[in-house]
Enzyme design. Sequence first.
Site, mmCIF file in Angstrom:
data_model
loop_
_atom_site.group_PDB
_atom_site.id
_atom_site.type_symbol
_atom_site.label_atom_id
_atom_site.label_comp_id
_atom_site.label_asym_id
_atom_site.label_seq_id
_atom_site.Cartn_x
_atom_site.Cartn_y
_atom_site.Cartn_z
ATOM 1 N N TRP A 1 8.046 0.668 -6.743
ATOM 2 C CA TRP A 1 6.951 1.392 -6.080
ATOM 3 C C TRP A 1 7.171 1.507 -4.573
ATOM 4 O O TRP A 1 6.370 2.114 -3.869
ATOM 5 C CB TRP A 1 5.610 0.677 -6.345
ATOM 6 C CG TRP A 1 5.126 0.800 -7.756
ATOM 7 C CD1 TRP A 1 5.876 1.013 -8.873
ATOM 8 C CD2 TRP A 1 3.763 0.708 -8.215
ATOM 9 N NE1 TRP A 1 5.073 1.044 -9.994
ATOM 10 C CE2 TRP A 1 3.774 0.863 -9.615
ATOM 11 C CE3 TRP A 1 2.541 0.508 -7.589
ATOM 12 C CZ2 TRP A 1 2.615 0.820 -10.402
ATOM 13 C CZ3 TRP A 1 1.384 0.458 -8.354
ATOM 14 C CH2 TRP A 1 1.422 0.623 -9.744
ATOM 15 N N ARG B 1 1.857 -2.905 11.738
ATOM 16 C CA ARG B 1 0.854 -2.802 10.692
ATOM 17 C C ARG B 1 -0.420 -3.598 10.933
ATOM 18 O O ARG B 1 -1.508 -3.151 10.598
ATOM 19 C CB ARG B 1 1.483 -3.345 9.420
ATOM 20 C CG ARG B 1 1.567 -2.319 8.393
ATOM 21 C CD ARG B 1 2.354 -2.830 7.261
ATOM 22 N NE ARG B 1 3.341 -1.808 6.981
ATOM 23 C CZ ARG B 1 4.207 -1.881 6.018
ATOM 24 N NH1 ARG B 1 4.245 -2.958 5.260
ATOM 25 N NH2 ARG B 1 5.049 -0.908 5.810
ATOM 26 N N ARG C 1 4.830 -8.821 8.733
ATOM 27 C CA ARG C 1 6.145 -8.263 8.368
ATOM 28 C C ARG C 1 6.335 -6.881 8.981
ATOM 29 O O ARG C 1 5.465 -6.016 8.898
ATOM 30 C CB ARG C 1 6.252 -8.154 6.852
ATOM 31 C CG ARG C 1 7.536 -7.517 6.380
ATOM 32 C CD ARG C 1 7.627 -7.510 4.880
ATOM 33 N NE ARG C 1 6.629 -6.685 4.271
ATOM 34 C CZ ARG C 1 6.761 -5.381 4.033
ATOM 35 N NH1 ARG C 1 7.865 -4.758 4.392
ATOM 36 N NH2 ARG C 1 5.803 -4.708 3.449
ATOM 37 N N HIS D 1 -0.939 -5.637 0.155
ATOM 38 C CA HIS D 1 0.358 -4.970 -0.016
ATOM 39 C C HIS D 1 1.519 -5.944 -0.173
ATOM 40 O O HIS D 1 2.405 -5.727 -0.971
ATOM 41 C CB HIS D 1 0.581 -4.088 1.216
ATOM 42 C CG HIS D 1 1.853 -3.318 1.213
ATOM 43 N ND1 HIS D 1 2.171 -2.411 0.229
ATOM 44 C CD2 HIS D 1 2.913 -3.311 2.088
ATOM 45 C CE1 HIS D 1 3.357 -1.873 0.486
ATOM 46 N NE2 HIS D 1 3.829 -2.414 1.603
HETATM 47 C C1 SIN Z 1 5.667 1.976 3.358
HETATM 48 O O1 SIN Z 1 6.389 2.871 2.953
HETATM 49 O O2 SIN Z 1 4.778 2.162 4.189
HETATM 50 C C2 SIN Z 1 5.859 0.600 2.817
HETATM 51 C C3 SIN Z 1 7.116 0.039 3.273
HETATM 52 C C4 SIN Z 1 6.992 -1.432 3.452
HETATM 53 O O3 SIN Z 1 6.033 -2.035 2.972
HETATM 54 O O4 SIN Z 1 7.826 -2.004 4.141
#
Ligand code: SIN
Length: 519
Positions: free
Chosen positions: A48, A277, A373, A338
Site C-alpha cells: 500500500w 509530517r 519519521r 500510519h
Molecule cells: C506517502 O506517500 O505519503 C507515504 C510515504 C511514507 O509514509 O513514507
Amino acid sequence: MARTDALTSDFLIIGAGLAGLYAALQAARYGSVCLLTKTSISETNSAWAQGGIAAAVDENDSPQLHREDTLRAGRGLCDERAVDVLVREGPECIKELERLGVAFDRTPSGYELGREGGHSRRRIVHAGGSSTGQRIVARLSALVLQNLNITLIEHAVVTELLTVEGCCVGARFLCDGREQLVRARTTILATGGAAALYHRTTNPPGTTGEGIALAYRAGAELADLEFIQFHPTALALPTARSFLISEAVRGEGAHLLNPDGERFMLKYDGRAELAPRDVIARAIFEEMRRFKTDHVFLSLRHLDPALVRSRFANIYETCLQYGLDLTRDLIPVAPAAHYTIGGVRTDLWAETTVPNLFAVGEVSCTGVHGANRLASNALLECLVFARRAVEAAVRHKVASASGQEVDGVRACSPANSQPSELSRVRQLMTQYVGLVRDRAGLEYALAELSRLEIASSGLLREQALVARLIAQSALFRAETRGVHIRSDFPNEDPSWQAHIIVQKDRPMRLEKQLQTESP
Ligand code: SIN
C-alpha cells in the site's frame, strides 16, 4: 498438505511485506528459508506504500544531506549511528532492487525523483507513479515463489517464539487450527506495525502489532512505542476507508486549505506544505479544532491535470471511485494512523536483545526515525536492515539446522478475521491515544486496555497488550515531541531527550541512546 508437527529450516522469517520478502531472498543464498505470513503473500502493508524510497542517488544529493534531513525530522531522538547506516547503504539497496528486476520510474537523464515533506532535495525513487510498494512487492513475491530454497506458508498465525536458555530457536504457529513448530537457528521478525489498532488508518486491517507482542513475551526489549505517526492527509469521507493521499502530491505543489479556502500552512511553518509530517498533522488538527470540523482540504486544482493523472494514477482512480476528481475537486483529508515508529529494539545489525532473534522493518526500532519519521525512509529501512540481519546471522553462526526440512509452498486455511472486540481497542486508541493525548485520557485507556487484555484470549489479547504498552509509554513521556503530542505538556523538554524502554517483568526506563556501537 502433509501433516508435520515439527519443521526445521536454517532461517525462519515471519511476515511477508517488503522487509520479510527481501530478507527471504537474501537468506536463501545461504540456506533454507521458511517464510510464514498470517495472510497471503499478496496482502501486505508494504504493497500500500505510495510515495517511494528515499535515497541519495542523485548527483546533487548526498548521504550527508539525507542524514541531516532525517535527524532534523526526528526531533533529537534519532540514533545517529543507525541513521549513518541507513543513508550510506540506501543507494546500494536501490541498485540491488533494480538487479532483482524492479523498474523505477526514470527520465532520460536518470531517476524521476519525487519530493516529500522534510526533504531538502528531490530524492524519492518511485515505481509506477504512486504504486511503488505494489510494484516492488509484486516483483519480490514472484522471485520468492520461484526460489527453491524458500518455503512459503500462508495463513500461518504465529502464537509464540520458542526460546531455549534465552535464545530464540524458532516459533510455534497455527495452521488449519493445528499447532506446528518451526525450529531455526535464525528467526527474523518482519511482521509490520500496529497502526490498524486505530479506527482511522492508512494500513490494511491486519496491521495490529502481534510481532511486537511475540517479541515482548520472548523477553525482548521494546523502545519508543509512544511514537505513532499520523499521516496528515488520508481521505476523509464517511463512505470511504481512510485511503492515503501521498505526501508526494504536496511535493508536486498541492495546497492544504481550511474551510475558508485559506492556505493555512503558511501560518504555521515557513516550509508550508513541505514541512515534516508532525508539523503538518498538528497544524491540520489545529485548523479542524478551530473550524469544528473533521477534515481540511487538499487542492491540486492549480497543477497540470496531465501530470496529476499520470504521476498519481492510482490516487486519481481511487478518488474518482468516490466521485472526486483530483484535478478539479477539493479533496477532504484528515490525519490517520500510519506508521509505528517504535517497536522491537535492535542493534545496528537488526538483532534484538534476544539472541538469534532479529527484527526488520516496521516491527523494529533501530532508532533511525527518532520521534518523527521522515517521509519515505520506511521502505529504505526495510531493505538496509533486512540485508544486515542476514549478513549478521551468516557471519555469526553460519546458519545450519539439522532434521527435516520444509519444502514447497503451503497454504493453511485463512483464520477467522478480526474479532469484533477489536473495535473496543480501536475506539480507546482513537479517542485517548491518538494524535493529541493527555494524562486523564491515557490513564482511562490504560485501565480499560489492561482489563480487556486480562479478559481476552488469543489474538485479541495480544492486540490489547500492544495497545496497552503504547498507552503506557505515551503516559510515561511527560512532554510533546515529534509525533507524540501531549496537550497537558505542550512543549519539548530536554530532560526527555531519551528513549522509553519496555521489557516484560521490568519497570519502564529511559535510555539516552539506543545504539552503543559504531556502524
Ligand atoms: C506517502 O506517500 O505519503 C507515504 C510515504 C511514507 O509514509 O513514507
